[in-house]
Design a protein around this motif. Structure first.
Motif, short mmCIF file in Angstrom:
data_model
loop_
_atom_site.label_atom_id
_atom_site.label_comp_id
_atom_site.label_asym_id
_atom_site.label_seq_id
_atom_site.Cartn_x
_atom_site.Cartn_y
_atom_site.Cartn_z
N ARG A 184 10.67 9.19 -11.57
CA ARG A 184 9.83 10.32 -11.19
C ARG A 184 9.18 10.89 -12.43
O ARG A 184 9.78 10.94 -13.49
CB ARG A 184 10.67 11.45 -10.58
N ILE A 185 7.95 11.35 -12.26
CA ILE A 185 7.29 12.12 -13.32
C ILE A 185 7.68 13.57 -13.08
O ILE A 185 7.54 14.08 -11.97
CB ILE A 185 5.75 11.90 -13.31
N ASP A 202 -0.78 8.21 -16.33
CA ASP A 202 -2.16 8.19 -15.83
C ASP A 202 -2.22 8.74 -14.41
O ASP A 202 -3.14 9.50 -14.07
CB ASP A 202 -2.73 6.77 -15.86
N TYR A 203 -1.27 8.36 -13.59
CA TYR A 203 -1.22 8.86 -12.21
C TYR A 203 -1.03 10.39 -12.22
O TYR A 203 -1.67 11.11 -11.46
CB TYR A 203 -0.08 8.18 -11.44
N ASP A 229 0.81 -1.22 0.00
CA ASP A 229 0.00 0.00 0.00
C ASP A 229 0.84 1.27 0.00
O ASP A 229 0.34 2.35 0.32
CB ASP A 229 -0.94 0.01 1.22
N LYS A 230 2.11 1.13 -0.35
CA LYS A 230 2.99 2.31 -0.41
C LYS A 230 2.41 3.33 -1.39
O LYS A 230 1.75 2.96 -2.36
CB LYS A 230 4.37 1.92 -0.93
N PRO A 231 2.72 4.61 -1.17
CA PRO A 231 2.31 5.62 -2.15
C PRO A 231 2.91 5.30 -3.53
O PRO A 231 3.97 4.68 -3.63
CB PRO A 231 2.90 6.92 -1.59
N PHE A 286 -3.19 13.13 -10.42
CA PHE A 286 -2.55 13.93 -9.38
C PHE A 286 -1.47 14.82 -10.02
O PHE A 286 -0.28 14.52 -9.92
CB PHE A 286 -1.91 13.04 -8.31
N PRO A 287 -1.87 15.91 -10.66
CA PRO A 287 -0.86 16.77 -11.31
C PRO A 287 0.16 17.34 -10.32
O PRO A 287 1.27 17.69 -10.71
CB PRO A 287 -1.69 17.87 -11.96
N GLU A 288 -0.20 17.38 -9.04
CA GLU A 288 0.73 17.88 -8.04
C GLU A 288 1.90 16.93 -7.81
O GLU A 288 2.89 17.28 -7.17
CB GLU A 288 0.01 18.16 -6.71
N ALA A 289 1.83 15.72 -8.36
CA ALA A 289 2.93 14.76 -8.26
C ALA A 289 4.02 15.05 -9.28
O ALA A 289 5.10 14.46 -9.21
CB ALA A 289 2.41 13.34 -8.44
#
Length: 160
Positions: A94-95, A135-136, A83-85, A140-143
């Motif tokens: 990294r994106i 897709d992530y 269940d890790k982020p 979550f554009p803040e990622a």
């Protein structure tokens, strides 16, 4: 997610991605609400800050030479298991935003991955992970972080 290019034991022995100093605190992962609740249940003093649709660790002020560990890191590894982020499951990838375009980059800090052929890593991303990462980032554009010095771009979004 990285089992084809990185053994779990190498990760478990290293844990570099779970500890931050004042210069890389921006690397803390984006947590979804359910995950923050799990961590807070085990570690009530853990602090989070809202960031877009998720949460980031709130380390407070970190001075030179001081280290901040993710509260989910225990002596036996990450308490979150599978269940890790998402950021943790794909690190050292990294994106990032590279000159206005989303890219997938790899950190030079994870020598176990970084020292592999970049062609091999590109192939792995295209076949296994790139679509999930983009897709992530849509969700979550803040990622998406700005491209950082110790990261090497492996794949541009338009290469899929």
């Amino acid at each position: 997610m990285l089992k084809k290019i990185l053994s779990g034991s190498v990760c478990a022995d290293c844990r570099l991605c779970c500890v931050f100093d004042r210069y890389d605190i921006w690397e803390t992962p984006l947590f979804e609400e359910e995950t923050t609740a799990k961590i807070k249940a085990a570690f009530p003093d853990a602090k989070f800050a809202k960031k877009g649709g998720g949460f980031v660790l709130n380390s407070g002020e970190i001075t030179d030479g001081e280290l901040f560990s993710c509260p989910a890191l225990t002596d036996s590894g990450c308490m979150l298991g599978d269940d890790k982020p998402f950021d943790c499951r794909i690190w050292p990838f990294r994106i990032m935003n590279g000159s206005g375009q989303r890219v997938i980059a790899v950190s030079s800090l994870c020598s176990a991955v970084y020292e592999q052929s970049h062609d091999k890593l590109r192939s792995f991303l295209k076949e296994e992970l790139a679509e999930k990462i983009f897709d992530y980032a849509d969700k979550f554009p803040e990622a998406v972080h700005e491209l950082y010095d110790n990261y090497t771009v492996l794949l541009n979004e338009n290469e899929l």
